[in-house]
Design an enzyme around this catalytic site. Structure first.
Site, PDB file in Angstrom:
ATOM      1  N   ASP A 129      27.617 -40.827  52.818  1.00  0.00           N
ATOM      2  CA  ASP A 129      28.292 -41.722  53.756  1.00  0.00           C
ATOM      3  C   ASP A 129      29.801 -41.510  53.655  1.00  0.00           C
ATOM      4  O   ASP A 129      30.348 -41.471  52.552  1.00  0.00           O
ATOM      5  CB  ASP A 129      27.932 -43.175  53.432  1.00  0.00           C
ATOM      6  N   TYR A 131      33.901 -42.281  55.472  1.00  0.00           N
ATOM      7  CA  TYR A 131      34.827 -43.417  55.574  1.00  0.00           C
ATOM      8  C   TYR A 131      35.891 -42.994  56.590  1.00  0.00           C
ATOM      9  O   TYR A 131      37.063 -42.970  56.299  1.00  0.00           O
ATOM     10  CB  TYR A 131      35.412 -43.610  54.167  1.00  0.00           C
ATOM     11  N   ARG A 145      42.488 -54.479  48.673  1.00  0.00           N
ATOM     12  CA  ARG A 145      43.612 -54.086  47.793  1.00  0.00           C
ATOM     13  C   ARG A 145      44.930 -54.511  48.434  1.00  0.00           C
ATOM     14  O   ARG A 145      45.750 -53.682  48.808  1.00  0.00           O
ATOM     15  CB  ARG A 145      43.604 -52.561  47.588  1.00  0.00           C
ATOM     16  N   GLU A 202      27.351 -52.331  58.364  1.00  0.00           N
ATOM     17  CA  GLU A 202      28.358 -51.355  58.779  1.00  0.00           C
ATOM     18  C   GLU A 202      27.751 -50.572  59.931  1.00  0.00           C
ATOM     19  O   GLU A 202      26.715 -49.926  59.776  1.00  0.00           O
ATOM     20  CB  GLU A 202      28.750 -50.429  57.608  1.00  0.00           C
ATOM     21  N   GLU A 204      27.450 -47.549  62.130  1.00  0.00           N
ATOM     22  CA  GLU A 204      27.830 -46.152  61.899  1.00  0.00           C
ATOM     23  C   GLU A 204      26.997 -45.219  62.764  1.00  0.00           C
ATOM     24  O   GLU A 204      25.996 -45.616  63.371  1.00  0.00           O
ATOM     25  CB  GLU A 204      27.619 -45.779  60.421  1.00  0.00           C
ATOM     26  N   GLN A 243      29.692 -55.254  45.860  1.00  0.00           N
ATOM     27  CA  GLN A 243      30.529 -54.055  46.027  1.00  0.00           C
ATOM     28  C   GLN A 243      31.922 -54.246  45.400  1.00  0.00           C
ATOM     29  O   GLN A 243      32.417 -53.380  44.686  1.00  0.00           O
ATOM     30  CB  GLN A 243      30.658 -53.753  47.520  1.00  0.00           C
ATOM     31  N   TYR A 247      32.814 -51.503  42.346  1.00  0.00           N
ATOM     32  CA  TYR A 247      33.150 -50.200  42.917  1.00  0.00           C
ATOM     33  C   TYR A 247      34.252 -49.415  42.211  1.00  0.00           C
ATOM     34  O   TYR A 247      34.389 -48.206  42.422  1.00  0.00           O
ATOM     35  CB  TYR A 247      33.466 -50.328  44.410  1.00  0.00           C
ATOM     36  N   LYS A 256      25.247 -51.228  48.130  1.00  0.00           N
ATOM     37  CA  LYS A 256      24.839 -50.556  49.356  1.00  0.00           C
ATOM     38  C   LYS A 256      23.471 -49.878  49.262  1.00  0.00           C
ATOM     39  O   LYS A 256      22.875 -49.550  50.287  1.00  0.00           O
ATOM     40  CB  LYS A 256      25.866 -49.482  49.742  1.00  0.00           C
ATOM     41  N   THR A 347      31.859 -46.789  58.600  1.00  0.00           N
ATOM     42  CA  THR A 347      31.953 -47.873  59.577  1.00  0.00           C
ATOM     43  C   THR A 347      32.842 -47.478  60.742  1.00  0.00           C
ATOM     44  O   THR A 347      33.955 -46.995  60.544  1.00  0.00           O
ATOM     45  CB  THR A 347      32.560 -49.127  58.919  1.00  0.00           C
TER      46      THR A 347
HETATM   47 MN    MN Z   1      29.160 -47.169  55.115  1.00  0.00          MN
END
Ligand code: MN
Length: 416
Positions: A129, A131, A145, A202, A204, A243, A247, A256, A347
């Protein structure tokens, strides 16, 4: 020239005009079986409200099939057969469904979609997957963040991705049990265990690999059409609380891996020729192995529906990294491709609030609830919620093509 007429009655605005012809695996629903053979899984091709039973077409000798690959119970053997076979089979199916002389023989091989159950279309080999949406990555960066730049320093230089869990990729319609796990809100002192309270989706787009590659070699950026067979919709279900706690530093794991839903129909790249667009300009220019040689952006309009309310319309054409770049990147170290590999885009979010492909972004991490048509509100998903992805794209000769629904319903967490 592609033939755009068929003797099959295709309803207006169907996802499946003759310019689409996506492949899936189906069986006849128990209540609709007229013979003992109905429960057998077979390859089907969607046309209007019908499915052409390709195993019957092959068994009758209406299509050449050297290895009985069209009579298999998954698409993998056909996927492995390569570009020239994919093109030959598609051309022949188009002939059978457009020339009236075949109608008498082929009409008997149509199954009503309402009588059919759709299964996972291929055995998923490896699942990666990415990003690739700059808007999604910027939104998530701002939310996860807040004290760092929204985009990590590597983001514009390489398509960031992670290896997901192939064994939990499920077909549309499969239930999704709310995952349990560890979560620790920033203000809490210690983690707790329990059902996810921030279950999300998400939206996608996924690419299905047919032709494998040899370990130790690279797939060049110009070779995507030799390896990628087609495209599915993907819902990468995500538990944001699990997550967020797990992560760092190795990326997504249990937040996920519990379920990833794909649409039942694999739309061949050949059907998406008219949908191809240039990806957005990239700054800085990527390293040579990632420099685009052709247009591999896709002009897909995605719709995200929750319990019947459309909550978002993500535009796929704005994705910063395109499928050719992702494929070149994921093999640049010599990692091999296997038939049935699935790599998803990440996503899909556009620049506008109504174009965000996750509830994390739509509700801005729970700050701004979304109101559904029944008056209820959502920040994240509740038990019983049904999420459906749909998409449409320009097809050949001015048609519109779609993917069918990619849907799943949330079931309560398993408690001891
Ligand atoms: Mn994803």
């Amino acid at each position: 020239m592609p033939r755009t007429t068929t003797w099959v009655t295709v309803p207006e605005a169907s996802d499946f005009p003759i310019t689409n012809l996506p492949y899936g695996i189906c069986c006849v629903k128990e209540a609709c079986r007229t013979d003992g053979d109905g429960g057998r899984r077979r390859i089907g091709v969607a046309i209007g409200d019908q499915i052409l039973d390709l195993s019957a077409v092959a068994a009758r000798g209406l299509i050449d099939e050297p290895s009985q690959m069209l009579r298999a119970e998954s698409l993998n053997e056909f996927l492995a057969s390569g570009r020239s076979e994919w093109d030959r089979v598609r051309t022949r199916i188009t002939e059978l469904l457009s020339e009236n002389s075949y109608r008498g023989a082929v009409e008997k091989m149509l199954i009503a979609q309402s009588d059919a159950e759709l299964c996972l279309p291929f055995e998923v080999a490896d699942y990666v997957d990415f990003y690739a949406s700059i808007d999604h990555a910027s939104n998530v960066g701002a939310l996860f963040r807040p004290d760092s730049p929204a985009l990590p320093p590597n983001w514009r230089h390489l398509p960031i991705g992670y290896h997901g869990r192939a064994g939990t990729v499920v077909v549309s319609g499969s239930e999704v049990v709310r995952p349990s796990g560890q979560r620790k809100p920033p203000e809490a002192e210690a983690p707790t265990y329990g059902p996810s309270q921030r279950l999300d989706i998400e939206a996608e787009v996924g690419f299905v690999v047919g032709t494998p590659s040899v370990r130790g070699t690279q797939v060049g950026i110009g070779d995507v059409a030799e390896h990628v067979f087609g495209v599915v919709l993907v819902n990468d279900w995500s538990a944001r609380d699990i997550q967020a706690w797990e992560y760092v530093p190795l990326g997504p794991f249990l937040g996920k891996s519990f379920a990833t839903t794909i649409s039942p129909w694999v739309v061949p790249l050949a059907a998406l020729k008219a949908a191809r667009v240039a990806g957005p300009a990239q700054d800085p220019q990527p390293l040579p192995y990632l420099r685009r040689a052709e247009d591999w952006g896709l002009d897909l309009d995605i719709e995200v529906e929750c319990n019947g309310t459309v909550v978002s319309r993500p535009p796929f054409r704005s994705m910063y990294w395109t499928a050719d770049q992702q494929l070149a990147h994921l093999t640049v170290n010599g990692a091999s491709l296997r038939t049935g590999d699935l790599f998803a885009s990440g996503t899909v979010s556009g620049p506008d609030p109504g174009q965000r492909g996750s509830f994390l972004e739509l509700s801005w991490s729970g700050r701004d609830p979304i109101t559904l048509d029944d008056g209820s509100t959502r920040t994240f998903l509740e038990d019983g919620d049904t999420v459906t992805l749909r998409a449409s794209a320009p097809g050949l000769d001015g048609t519109r093509i779609g993917f069918g629904a990619c849907t799943g319903t949330v079931r309560p967490a398993v408690t001891d």
